[in-house]
Design an enzyme around this catalytic site. Structure first.
Site, PDB file in Angstrom:
ATOM      1  N   CYS A 115      22.248  51.458  54.569  1.00  0.00           N
ATOM      2  CA  CYS A 115      21.961  50.029  54.440  1.00  0.00           C
ATOM      3  C   CYS A 115      20.528  49.675  54.821  1.00  0.00           C
ATOM      4  O   CYS A 115      20.021  48.630  54.426  1.00  0.00           O
ATOM      5  CB  CYS A 115      22.946  49.214  55.280  1.00  0.00           C
ATOM      6  SG  CYS A 115      24.663  49.409  54.759  1.00  0.00           S
ATOM      7  N   HIS A 252      19.611  42.205  56.088  1.00  0.00           N
ATOM      8  CA  HIS A 252      20.659  42.946  55.408  1.00  0.00           C
ATOM      9  C   HIS A 252      21.923  42.104  55.446  1.00  0.00           C
ATOM     10  O   HIS A 252      22.325  41.611  56.500  1.00  0.00           O
ATOM     11  CB  HIS A 252      20.876  44.290  56.103  1.00  0.00           C
ATOM     12  CG  HIS A 252      22.111  45.008  55.657  1.00  0.00           C
ATOM     13  ND1 HIS A 252      22.433  45.180  54.327  1.00  0.00           N
ATOM     14  CD2 HIS A 252      23.125  45.586  56.375  1.00  0.00           C
ATOM     15  CE1 HIS A 252      23.578  45.840  54.244  1.00  0.00           C
ATOM     16  NE2 HIS A 252      24.017  46.083  55.453  1.00  0.00           N
ATOM     17  N   ASN A 282      28.568  43.166  51.122  1.00  0.00           N
ATOM     18  CA  ASN A 282      27.571  44.122  51.606  1.00  0.00           C
ATOM     19  C   ASN A 282      27.215  45.075  50.464  1.00  0.00           C
ATOM     20  O   ASN A 282      28.033  45.909  50.077  1.00  0.00           O
ATOM     21  CB  ASN A 282      28.142  44.890  52.802  1.00  0.00           C
ATOM     22  CG  ASN A 282      27.149  45.856  53.427  1.00  0.00           C
ATOM     23  OD1 ASN A 282      26.135  46.195  52.830  1.00  0.00           O
ATOM     24  ND2 ASN A 282      27.456  46.312  54.630  1.00  0.00           N
TER      25      ASN A 282
END
Length: 325
Positions: A115, A252, A282
Site C-alpha cells: 500500500c 492512503h 482500499n
C-alpha cells in the site's frame, strides 16, 4: 541558486466498470452495510472484470494522465509502476504499460511496497529526475486486489477494491525553497519484523500459488496511526515546513478511522483531507494517485497547493512525500 524539481504535469485514474456495494457481501457473509460503514467508512468499491488485468487498468490511468497534461507519450522517459498484483511473475507490469502506450524508448520497472508502493515509486522517480537519469517520468499505482481475497474472511474481503492512478513528473528549475512547485521531500521506512501483521500467504518460491491476503486488523491500525503521522512530520521537517503549511493531506485510503486519527495527530482538520475511501475501498498502491486525480477533478487541489501524501502497507512499509502542486 536554482535546483531541479520534479513537478506534476498531469494526473489521471481509471476504475473498472463493476461497482460492488456493501450490500452485495450480505448475501454470502455474516456482515452488513452498517457494519462495514461504521468500521471502515467504505460504501462501495470497483472490481475488475474477468480477463481485465492490472496492466489494462494502468494503461487507462496513464492515458488519462497524459490527456490531463496535454502531453504526447513520446515525452515520457521512464515508467515506474507500483503494484502487488502483477499480471505475471515477470515481465513487469510497467513494461506492458510501456508497450500498451506505444512507447519504444526509455525504461520501465515495477516497485513492490504494497500500500506504500506509490509513495516509494514517487520517491524513486524524484531521485531519477534529480540525478538526471530521466527528465519526465510516468508514475503509476495499479492493483487488482480482488484476485487475492479470501471471500470467506469478512475482516478483509470487504475492504479492498481495484483501480489505477497515474501521475506525470517532469524536471523543472526551482529556487531551492519550499515555495517551489514539485516534490520538496520524502521519507521512506520499512521494518520486516512485522511482516505477519499484513501479508499474502502464497508466492512463487513458497507455495507456488498467488495466496490470499491475511491481516491482523487491530495491530495494523495501531501501527498505521503512529507511523503515518510520524513519517508525515519527518517529511515536512525535511522541507522546512509544518502541519500549518499543509493545504491538503492525500492519504492512503485504507480506513476512514485511520485517516481521521492520523489527521488529528497532525493537527490538520478533516476539511483539508482528500477522502475517497467511501467510493473505492482500499486500492493499495493505486489509492493515493486515485485520490489525487479525484481531488483535482472535484476542484479541491489547485496549482500551488502544498500536499502531503502518506501510506503504510505490508512489510511493514511506510512513507510520505511532500509536494507543491
Amino acid at each position: 541558486m536554482t535546483v531541479t524539481r520534479a513537478v506534476v504535469r498531469g494526473v489521471g485514474h481509471y476504475l473498472p466498470d463493476r461497482i460492488v456495494p456493501n450490500a452485495e457481501f450480505e448475501q454470502r457473509l455474516e456482515t452488513s452495510d452498517e457494519w462495514i460503514r461504521s468500521r471502515t467508512g467504505i460504501e462501495r468499491r470497483h472490481f475488475a472484470a474477468e480477463g481485465q488485468l492490472t496492466s489494462d487498468l494502468a494503461i487507462r490511468a496513464a492515458q488519462a494522465a497524459l490527456a490531463d497534461a496535454g502531453m504526447d507519450v513520446e515525452r515520457i522517459d521512464a515508467i515506474v509502476l507500483a503494484t502487488s498484483t502483477p499480471d505475471y511473475t515477470f515481465p513487469s507490469v510497467a513494461t506492458m504499460v510501456q508497450a500498451g502506450l506505444g512507447l519504444t524508448h526509455g525504461f520501465a520497472f515495477d516497485v513492490q511496497a504494497v500500500c506504500a508502493g506509490f509513495v516509494f515509486a514517487m520517491a524513486n522517480a524524484n531521485g531519477m529526475i534529480l540525478s538526471g537519469q530521466a527528465k519526465c517520468v510516468l508514475v503509476i499505482g495499479a492493483e487488482t486486489f480482488s484476485r487475492i481475497m479470501d471471500w470467506e474472511d469478512r475482516g478483509t474481503c470487504v475492504l479492498f477494491g481495484d483501480g489505477a492512478g497515474a501521475l506525470i513528473l517532469e524536471a523543472e528549475q526551482g529556487m531551492g525553497t519550499s515555495a517551489d512547485r514539485g516534490i520538496l521531500s520524502s521519507d521512506l521506512n520499512s521494518d520486516g519484523r512485522y511482516k505477519d501483521l499484513l501479508h499474502v500467504d502464497g508466492g512463487v518460491s513458497s507455495t507456488g500459488t498467488a495466496g490470499h491476503l491475511r491481516m491482523q486488523g487491530n495491530a495494523v491500525f495501531r501501527h498505521a496511526v503512529e507511523k503515518l503521522a510520524s513519517t508525515a512530520h519527518t517529511a515536512l521537517d525535511k522541507a522546512g515546513l509544518s502541519s500549518g503549511d499543509v493545504d491538503w493531506i492525500v492519504p492512503h485510503q485504507a480506513n476512514l478511522r485511520i485517516i481521521s486519527a492520523t489527521a488529528q495527530r497532525m493537527q490538520v482538520p478533516m476539511e483539508r483531507v482528500v477522502v475517497t475511501v467511501q467510493d473505492h475501498g482500499n486500492t493499495s498502491a493505486a489509492s493515493i494517485p486515485l485520490a489525487l486525480s479525484v481531488g483535482k477533478q472535484r476542484g479541491q487541489i489547485h496549482e500551488g497547493d502544498l500536499i502531503v501524501t502518506e501510506a503504510i502497507g505490508g512489510g511493514l512499509t511506510w512513507g510520505s512525500v511532500v509536494l507543491r502542486w
